[in-house]
Design a protein around this motif. Structure first.
Motif, PDB file in Angstrom:
ATOM      1  N   GLN A  37      47.339 -11.424  34.737  1.00 14.14           N
ATOM      2  CA  GLN A  37      46.228 -12.178  35.331  1.00 14.14           C
ATOM      3  C   GLN A  37      44.887 -11.638  34.856  1.00 14.14           C
ATOM      4  O   GLN A  37      43.969 -12.407  34.516  1.00 14.14           O
ATOM      5  N   HIS A  38      44.741 -10.319  34.821  1.00 11.02           N
ATOM      6  CA  HIS A  38      43.493  -9.727  34.356  1.00 11.02           C
ATOM      7  C   HIS A  38      43.337  -9.878  32.849  1.00 11.02           C
ATOM      8  O   HIS A  38      42.290 -10.293  32.351  1.00 11.02           O
ATOM      9  N   LEU A  39      44.392  -9.573  32.118  1.00  9.74           N
ATOM     10  CA  LEU A  39      44.336  -9.633  30.663  1.00  9.74           C
ATOM     11  C   LEU A  39      44.040 -11.055  30.173  1.00  9.74           C
ATOM     12  O   LEU A  39      43.222 -11.254  29.265  1.00  9.74           O
ATOM     13  N   ASN A  40      44.690 -12.046  30.779  1.00 11.61           N
ATOM     14  CA  ASN A  40      44.471 -13.433  30.367  1.00 11.61           C
ATOM     15  C   ASN A  40      43.029 -13.870  30.566  1.00 11.61           C
ATOM     16  O   ASN A  40      42.458 -14.577  29.732  1.00 11.61           O
ATOM     17  N   THR A  41      42.439 -13.446  31.679  1.00 10.67           N
ATOM     18  CA  THR A  41      41.046 -13.809  31.947  1.00 10.67           C
ATOM     19  C   THR A  41      40.117 -13.243  30.879  1.00 10.67           C
ATOM     20  O   THR A  41      39.222 -13.937  30.373  1.00 10.67           O
ATOM     21  N   VAL A  42      40.318 -11.993  30.509  1.00  6.34           N
ATOM     22  CA  VAL A  42      39.461 -11.337  29.522  1.00  6.34           C
ATOM     23  C   VAL A  42      39.634 -11.966  28.145  1.00  6.34           C
ATOM     24  O   VAL A  42      38.650 -12.312  27.470  1.00  6.34           O
ATOM     25  N   VAL A  43      40.863 -12.136  27.711  1.00  2.00           N
ATOM     26  CA  VAL A  43      41.134 -12.661  26.363  1.00  2.00           C
ATOM     27  C   VAL A  43      40.728 -14.130  26.261  1.00  2.00           C
ATOM     28  O   VAL A  43      40.127 -14.548  25.264  1.00  2.00           O
ATOM     29  N   ARG A  44      41.018 -14.927  27.291  1.00  4.86           N
ATOM     30  CA  ARG A  44      40.669 -16.342  27.252  1.00  4.86           C
ATOM     31  C   ARG A  44      39.151 -16.532  27.179  1.00  4.86           C
ATOM     32  O   ARG A  44      38.658 -17.369  26.415  1.00  4.86           O
ATOM     33  N   GLY A  45      38.410 -15.752  27.942  1.00  3.45           N
ATOM     34  CA  GLY A  45      36.954 -15.858  27.908  1.00  3.45           C
ATOM     35  C   GLY A  45      36.391 -15.532  26.536  1.00  3.45           C
ATOM     36  O   GLY A  45      35.479 -16.213  26.042  1.00  3.45           O
ATOM     37  N   TRP A  46      36.937 -14.503  25.907  1.00  6.07           N
ATOM     38  CA  TRP A  46      36.480 -14.114  24.563  1.00  6.07           C
ATOM     39  C   TRP A  46      36.777 -15.229  23.564  1.00  6.07           C
ATOM     40  O   TRP A  46      35.932 -15.584  22.731  1.00  6.07           O
ATOM     41  N   CYS A  47      37.961 -15.806  23.649  1.00  6.18           N
ATOM     42  CA  CYS A  47      38.355 -16.855  22.703  1.00  6.18           C
ATOM     43  C   CYS A  47      37.537 -18.135  22.901  1.00  6.18           C
ATOM     44  O   CYS A  47      37.193 -18.814  21.928  1.00  6.18           O
ATOM     45  N   LEU A  48      37.227 -18.481  24.130  1.00  2.17           N
ATOM     46  CA  LEU A  48      36.428 -19.675  24.381  1.00  2.17           C
ATOM     47  C   LEU A  48      35.036 -19.540  23.768  1.00  2.17           C
ATOM     48  O   LEU A  48      34.464 -20.523  23.286  1.00  2.17           O
ATOM     49  N   TYR A  49      34.497 -18.337  23.785  1.00  3.10           N
ATOM     50  CA  TYR A  49      33.174 -18.119  23.172  1.00  3.10           C
ATOM     51  C   TYR A  49      33.234 -18.324  21.659  1.00  3.10           C
ATOM     52  O   TYR A  49      32.319 -18.897  21.063  1.00  3.10           O
ATOM     53  N   PHE A  50      34.315 -17.872  21.041  1.00  2.00           N
ATOM     54  CA  PHE A  50      34.406 -17.913  19.583  1.00  2.00           C
ATOM     55  C   PHE A  50      35.185 -19.117  19.049  1.00  2.00           C
ATOM     56  O   PHE A  50      35.464 -19.175  17.849  1.00  2.00           O
ATOM     57  N   ARG A  51      35.495 -20.089  19.888  1.00  2.00           N
ATOM     58  CA  ARG A  51      36.299 -21.217  19.430  1.00  2.00           C
ATOM     59  C   ARG A  51      35.511 -22.169  18.527  1.00  2.00           C
ATOM     60  O   ARG A  51      36.092 -23.061  17.908  1.00  2.00           O
ATOM     61  N   HIS A  52      34.202 -22.002  18.456  1.00  2.00           N
ATOM     62  CA  HIS A  52      33.385 -22.918  17.653  1.00  2.00           C
ATOM     63  C   HIS A  52      33.154 -22.412  16.232  1.00  2.00           C
ATOM     64  O   HIS A  52      32.341 -22.972  15.500  1.00  2.00           O
ATOM     65  N   GLY A  53      33.825 -21.347  15.825  1.00  2.00           N
ATOM     66  CA  GLY A  53      33.639 -20.802  14.488  1.00  2.00           C
ATOM     67  C   GLY A  53      34.936 -20.788  13.694  1.00  2.00           C
ATOM     68  O   GLY A  53      35.952 -21.368  14.102  1.00  2.00           O
ATOM     69  N   VAL A  54      34.889 -20.111  12.563  1.00  7.08           N
ATOM     70  CA  VAL A  54      36.085 -19.949  11.730  1.00  7.08           C
ATOM     71  C   VAL A  54      36.872 -18.780  12.316  1.00  7.08           C
ATOM     72  O   VAL A  54      36.765 -17.643  11.861  1.00  7.08           O
ATOM     73  N   SER A  55      37.652 -19.070  13.347  1.00  4.25           N
ATOM     74  CA  SER A  55      38.257 -18.013  14.158  1.00  4.25           C
ATOM     75  C   SER A  55      39.774 -18.043  14.172  1.00  4.25           C
ATOM     76  O   SER A  55      40.391 -17.222  14.863  1.00  4.25           O
ATOM     77  N   LYS A  56      40.390 -18.950  13.465  1.00  4.57           N
ATOM     78  CA  LYS A  56      41.843 -19.107  13.544  1.00  4.57           C
ATOM     79  C   LYS A  56      42.583 -17.826  13.171  1.00  4.57           C
ATOM     80  O   LYS A  56      43.494 -17.390  13.871  1.00  4.57           O
ATOM     81  N   ALA A  57      42.191 -17.201  12.055  1.00  2.00           N
ATOM     82  CA  ALA A  57      42.863 -15.979  11.620  1.00  2.00           C
ATOM     83  C   ALA A  57      42.640 -14.848  12.630  1.00  2.00           C
ATOM     84  O   ALA A  57      43.560 -14.066  12.917  1.00  2.00           O
ATOM     85  N   THR A  58      41.437 -14.773  13.171  1.00  2.00           N
ATOM     86  CA  THR A  58      41.133 -13.741  14.174  1.00  2.00           C
ATOM     87  C   THR A  58      41.962 -13.955  15.430  1.00  2.00           C
ATOM     88  O   THR A  58      42.507 -13.003  16.010  1.00  2.00           O
ATOM     89  N   PHE A  59      42.091 -15.206  15.872  1.00  4.30           N
ATOM     90  CA  PHE A  59      42.887 -15.508  17.060  1.00  4.30           C
ATOM     91  C   PHE A  59      44.357 -15.157  16.830  1.00  4.30           C
ATOM     92  O   PHE A  59      45.040 -14.675  17.740  1.00  4.30           O
ATOM     93  N   SER A  60      44.853 -15.406  15.632  1.00  4.27           N
ATOM     94  CA  SER A  60      46.246 -15.084  15.323  1.00  4.27           C
ATOM     95  C   SER A  60      46.482 -13.578  15.406  1.00  4.27           C
ATOM     96  O   SER A  60      47.500 -13.121  15.948  1.00  4.27           O
ATOM     97  N   TYR A  61      45.525 -12.815  14.877  1.00  7.30           N
ATOM     98  CA  TYR A  61      45.659 -11.354  14.949  1.00  7.30           C
ATOM     99  C   TYR A  61      45.606 -10.887  16.406  1.00  7.30           C
ATOM    100  O   TYR A  61      46.385 -10.014  16.817  1.00  7.30           O
ATOM    101  N   LEU A  62      44.692 -11.467  17.183  1.00  4.95           N
ATOM    102  CA  LEU A  62      44.555 -11.060  18.584  1.00  4.95           C
ATOM    103  C   LEU A  62      45.820 -11.403  19.369  1.00  4.95           C
ATOM    104  O   LEU A  62      46.246 -10.636  20.244  1.00  4.95           O
ATOM    105  N   ALA A  63      46.449 -12.539  19.061  1.00  5.43           N
ATOM    106  CA  ALA A  63      47.703 -12.918  19.719  1.00  5.43           C
ATOM    107  C   ALA A  63      48.789 -11.897  19.409  1.00  5.43           C
ATOM    108  O   ALA A  63      49.554 -11.483  20.301  1.00  5.43           O
TER     109      ALA A  63
END
Length: 203
Positions: free
Chosen positions: A98-124
């Motif tokens: 519950q805590h981890l999802n909130t932190v990671v989801r918030g970070w990803c929502l901020y960066f979803r408007h850029g070239v972030s696919k590779a970064t998101f894959s690494y973070l996953a």
């Protein structure tokens, strides 16, 4: 951030002009944080890395915005702290997720408007293994096979899960690129440029 189409000399001129514009408002440019750089070299701004690079498979160059290394290092550090194996405050996997999802989801929502696919894959990938290591430490008497059967979803995803709370997967987030609006955003220089153009036009 101010972008110009000109030489380094023009950039320094604009920098002086911006400083003069801010002075009546009681604001000033920070010498430590204000730099003049070429777009090809790139720069960090509000967590983003902005840089002109060659588009893959072509000779065209484009402006790319993607999460900076500092931003990625920051979220990885948060994941590492939340899933630490020594002194963890979480008694259950559900509470951890519950805590981890909130932190990671918030970070990803901020960066979803850029070239972030590779970064998101690494973070996953990183978050999955961080939680897996936490589980192994939390349940040392259970083998990995039993941990998988008890705490992971069915194949092919096999995400850590407890009581309906599943580890958030950054790779699932849709990338939504911002539309370019530079020509529609008025600035003090827009009006000045129009005045200069009108003055140069013969009557």
């Amino acid at each position: 951030m101010v972008l110009i189409n000109g030489t380094e000399h023009h950039a320094h001129e604009i920098r002086t002009e911006v400083a003069e514009l801010l002075r009546p408002m009681g604001l000033s440019l920070s010498p430590e944080k204000t730099r003049v750089v070429h777009m090809d070299s790139g720069f960090d701004f509000l967590g983003w890395r902005i840089q002109r690079r060659k588009k893959a498979g072509t000779n065209r160059t484009m402006i790319y915005t993607y999460p900076s290394k500092k931003s990625l290092h920051s979220i990885v550090g948060k994941v590492r702290f939340i899933t630490r194996r020594q002194g963890s405050p979480y008694k259950t996997l559900e509470a951890l997720l519950q805590h981890l999802n909130t932190v990671v989801r918030g970070w990803c929502l901020y960066f979803r408007h850029g070239v972030s696919k590779a970064t998101f894959s690494y973070l996953a990938y990183y978050t999955w293994w961080a939680v897996a290591r936490w589980l192994k430490k939390r349940h040392p008497r259970l083998g990995w096979r039993k941990i998988k059967r008890r705490f992971l979803t069915e194949k092919p995803d096999q995400r850590p899960e407890e009581n309906g709370t599943v580890l958030y997967n950054p790779s699932d987030i849709a990338i939504e690129r911002y539309r370019y609006r530079g020509n529609t955003i008025p600035t003090p220089w827009s009006a000045r440029a129009e005045q200069l153009e009108q003055a140069a036009t013969p009557a």
